[in-house]
Design a protein around this motif. Structure first.
Motif, PDB file in Angstrom:
ATOM      1  N   ALA A 119       0.748  -1.308   0.056  1.00  0.00           N
ATOM      2  CA  ALA A 119       0.049  -0.096   0.031  1.00  0.00           C
ATOM      3  C   ALA A 119       0.887   1.179  -0.044  1.00  0.00           C
ATOM      4  O   ALA A 119       1.899   1.482   0.874  1.00  0.00           O
ATOM      5  CB  ALA A 119      -0.940  -0.147   1.173  1.00  0.00           C
ATOM      6  N   LYS A 120       0.535   2.214  -0.735  1.00  0.00           N
ATOM      7  CA  LYS A 120       1.313   3.513  -0.975  1.00  0.00           C
ATOM      8  C   LYS A 120       0.613   4.625  -0.298  1.00  0.00           C
ATOM      9  O   LYS A 120       1.324   5.465   0.456  1.00  0.00           O
ATOM     10  CB  LYS A 120       1.463   3.902  -2.562  1.00  0.00           C
ATOM     11  N   ARG A 121      -0.731   4.390  -0.247  1.00  0.00           N
ATOM     12  CA  ARG A 121      -1.506   5.783   0.379  1.00  0.00           C
ATOM     13  C   ARG A 121      -2.369   5.217   1.362  1.00  0.00           C
ATOM     14  O   ARG A 121      -2.917   3.926   1.455  1.00  0.00           O
ATOM     15  CB  ARG A 121      -2.358   6.381  -0.765  1.00  0.00           C
ATOM     16  N   ALA A 122      -2.544   5.992   2.492  1.00  0.00           N
ATOM     17  CA  ALA A 122      -3.434   5.720   3.638  1.00  0.00           C
ATOM     18  C   ALA A 122      -3.054   4.251   4.209  1.00  0.00           C
ATOM     19  O   ALA A 122      -3.796   3.626   4.675  1.00  0.00           O
ATOM     20  CB  ALA A 122      -4.695   5.682   3.431  1.00  0.00           C
ATOM     21  N   SER A 123      -1.811   3.986   4.018  1.00  0.00           N
ATOM     22  CA  SER A 123      -1.157   2.542   4.624  1.00  0.00           C
ATOM     23  C   SER A 123      -1.637   2.493   6.009  1.00  0.00           C
ATOM     24  O   SER A 123      -2.087   1.470   6.678  1.00  0.00           O
ATOM     25  CB  SER A 123       0.084   2.176   4.456  1.00  0.00           C
ATOM     26  N   GLY A 124      -1.365   3.527   7.000  1.00  0.00           N
ATOM     27  CA  GLY A 124      -1.452   3.600   8.251  1.00  0.00           C
ATOM     28  C   GLY A 124      -3.032   3.194   8.747  1.00  0.00           C
ATOM     29  O   GLY A 124      -3.271   2.460   9.551  1.00  0.00           O
ATOM     30  N   PHE A 125      -3.919   3.823   7.938  1.00  0.00           N
ATOM     31  CA  PHE A 125      -5.300   3.841   8.134  1.00  0.00           C
ATOM     32  C   PHE A 125      -5.828   2.217   7.955  1.00  0.00           C
ATOM     33  O   PHE A 125      -6.677   1.577   8.659  1.00  0.00           O
ATOM     34  CB  PHE A 125      -6.209   4.406   7.337  1.00  0.00           C
ATOM     35  N   TRP A 126      -5.317   1.815   6.787  1.00  0.00           N
ATOM     36  CA  TRP A 126      -5.831   0.181   6.676  1.00  0.00           C
ATOM     37  C   TRP A 126      -5.298  -0.717   7.474  1.00  0.00           C
ATOM     38  O   TRP A 126      -5.736  -1.564   7.911  1.00  0.00           O
ATOM     39  CB  TRP A 126      -5.208  -0.221   5.122  1.00  0.00           C
ATOM     40  N   ARG A 127      -3.962  -0.548   7.847  1.00  0.00           N
ATOM     41  CA  ARG A 127      -3.189  -1.302   8.860  1.00  0.00           C
ATOM     42  C   ARG A 127      -4.129  -1.117  10.041  1.00  0.00           C
ATOM     43  O   ARG A 127      -4.492  -2.517  10.830  1.00  0.00           O
ATOM     44  CB  ARG A 127      -2.108  -0.892   8.957  1.00  0.00           C
ATOM     45  N   THR A 128      -4.475  -0.144  10.522  1.00  0.00           N
ATOM     46  CA  THR A 128      -5.415  -0.109  11.889  1.00  0.00           C
ATOM     47  C   THR A 128      -6.693  -0.551  11.990  1.00  0.00           C
ATOM     48  O   THR A 128      -7.059  -1.177  12.451  1.00  0.00           O
ATOM     49  CB  THR A 128      -5.578   1.694  12.253  1.00  0.00           C
ATOM     50  N   LEU A 129      -7.206  -0.439  10.524  1.00  0.00           N
ATOM     51  CA  LEU A 129      -8.572  -0.986  10.222  1.00  0.00           C
ATOM     52  C   LEU A 129      -8.669  -2.345  10.211  1.00  0.00           C
ATOM     53  O   LEU A 129      -9.568  -2.971  10.765  1.00  0.00           O
ATOM     54  CB  LEU A 129      -9.100  -0.298   8.858  1.00  0.00           C
ATOM     55  N   PHE A 130      -7.752  -3.080   9.783  1.00  0.00           N
ATOM     56  CA  PHE A 130      -7.504  -4.518   9.905  1.00  0.00           C
ATOM     57  C   PHE A 130      -6.999  -5.188  11.083  1.00  0.00           C
ATOM     58  O   PHE A 130      -7.367  -6.308  11.375  1.00  0.00           O
ATOM     59  CB  PHE A 130      -6.434  -5.148   8.831  1.00  0.00           C
ATOM     60  N   TYR A 131      -6.475  -4.332  11.970  1.00  0.00           N
ATOM     61  CA  TYR A 131      -6.023  -4.810  13.194  1.00  0.00           C
ATOM     62  C   TYR A 131      -6.937  -4.528  14.352  1.00  0.00           C
ATOM     63  O   TYR A 131      -6.896  -5.234  15.126  1.00  0.00           O
ATOM     64  CB  TYR A 131      -4.739  -3.965  13.464  1.00  0.00           C
ATOM     65  N   LEU A 132      -7.893  -3.389  14.383  1.00  0.00           N
ATOM     66  CA  LEU A 132      -8.780  -3.377  15.254  1.00  0.00           C
ATOM     67  C   LEU A 132      -9.387  -4.442  15.851  1.00  0.00           C
ATOM     68  O   LEU A 132      -9.782  -4.376  16.836  1.00  0.00           O
ATOM     69  CB  LEU A 132      -9.487  -1.977  14.831  1.00  0.00           C
ATOM     70  N   PRO A 133     -10.097  -5.251  14.867  1.00  0.00           N
ATOM     71  CA  PRO A 133     -10.975  -6.404  15.331  1.00  0.00           C
ATOM     72  C   PRO A 133     -10.121  -7.287  16.326  1.00  0.00           C
ATOM     73  O   PRO A 133     -10.794  -7.760  17.246  1.00  0.00           O
ATOM     74  CB  PRO A 133     -11.385  -7.030  14.128  1.00  0.00           C
ATOM     75  N   ALA A 134      -8.810  -7.271  16.123  1.00  0.00           N
ATOM     76  CA  ALA A 134      -8.269  -8.231  17.260  1.00  0.00           C
ATOM     77  C   ALA A 134      -8.137  -7.632  18.697  1.00  0.00           C
ATOM     78  O   ALA A 134      -8.048  -8.253  19.645  1.00  0.00           O
ATOM     79  CB  ALA A 134      -6.704  -8.310  16.761  1.00  0.00           C
TER      80      ALA A 134
END
Length: 331
Positions: A119-134
């Motif tokens: 991911a080049k753009r908004a990588s931090g947002f997507w990482r947070t989004l996928f990690y939050l359910p854990a």
């Protein structure tokens, strides 16, 4: 280097006067090391060694937590392997989670980590989004999933009905109850995903550049560059995943209780254990039922010992099949 001090003894022999001082220094060093490791050793003895030895002893007894244990030899193990009416069902359900849930979570976590690494753009947002359910507590996530997949009022079946698809009964259908928990396991794979992501980002870029110069395509880079660097993380994920699946309890127990409409706390929860039709009855749930609902602590200890041995065999087998922890150059 300072030469040792030499003195003459009563018999005229040479005596090294620094030796006692070196011994005292060595003793202090050993005592310091022992003091630092004492908490870990003490915790290991109190919370692992003693419970293990106690469980082994109780597994040969008839023990109900009220009266003193009575030695009965191998009767608990004989009943476990030959007469228990639900042990086969509980074991097969547990092995289903080991064989299906663990690989699916690992593959999904690797795939998502691979996409996030690119991911080049908004990588931090997507990482947070996928990690939050854990971060969601297991009980809360199961309750939410049972609500979402409620066959009558759940949003999932309502969306499917909007497109003309009749949704299944999900947690209320023996054929769909375990796949429903599989979806839950995939949703909360953020803990594995973040580990794989860190490992992928740590792969040296010059290895990919060298592979490109050699004409390697994407699959070849994955096979000869990415995979070798991920082996230690894969081994860790498989071992921890298998051990967790062998002890699968909370999610299945809560799903059975909530889906049956009789969510209770305490011993009465045993009335809905494994709902529907024992499809979610796992080995550890049956162990809990026999030990703390029926007060058969001796038999439950025998089940726990067998589970410990099976987990140990899995660990030895998995570590024996890979060489991820073998030092470089070792043969």
């Amino acid at each position: 280097m300072t030469a040792p001090a030499i003195a003459r003894g009563a018999a005229g022999r040479a005596v090294d006067t620094t030796r006692p001082r070196r011994r005292r220094t060595s003793l202090r060093r050993r005592l310091t090391i022992a003091a630092f490791i004492a908490p870990s050793v003490l915790g290991l003895v109190i919370f692992f060694a003693y419970p293990l030895l106690a469980s082994i002893y109780y597994s040969f007894t008839n023990f109900n937590l009220v009266s003193a244990p009575q030695w009965i030899g191998l009767r608990n193990y004989t009943y476990l392997f030959t007469e228990d009416p639900l042990i086969v069902t509980a074991t097969l359900n547990t092995l289903w989670f080991v064989a299906i849930l663990v690989p699916v979570r690992i593959v999904t976590a690797m795939g998502v980590a691979g996409l996030l690494a690119r991911a080049k753009r908004a990588s931090g947002f997507w990482r947070t989004l996928f990690y939050l359910p854990a971060l969601v507590p297991p009980v809360a996530s199961v309750v939410a999933f049972v609500f979402l997949f409620n066959p009558g009022t759940g949003p999932v079946n309502q969306v499917l009905a909007f497109f003309g698809i009749k949704g299944p009964l999900w947690f209320n259908d023996p054929a769909w109850s375990k796949p429903s928990l599989l979806l839950l396991g995939v949703w909360v794979m953020g803990d594995l995903m973040i580990i794989f992501l860190a490992s992928l980002l740590d792969v040296p870029a010059d290895q990919y550049e060298a592979a490109s110069l050699d004409g390697a395509n994407g699959l070849q880079k994955l096979r000869y560059v990415t995979y070798p660097n991920l082996i230690p993380v894969l081994v860790f994920a498989v071992i921890t995943g298998v051990i967790a699946a062998l002890q699968y309890f909370t999610e299945a127990a809560v799903a059975s209780s909530v889906a049956s409409g009789q969510a209770t706390v305490g011993g009465s929860a045993a009335q809905v254990i494994g709902y529907p039709s024992d499809s979610l009855l796992t080995y550890t749930q049956w162990l809990y039922e026999r030990g703390f609902a029926n007060f058969q602590l001796g038999y439950a200890s025998a089940m726990a010992v067998v589970l410990f041995v099976v987990a140990g065999l899995f660990l030895v087998l998995l570590l024996g099949r890979v060489k991820a922890f073998t030092p470089e150059g070792a043969r």
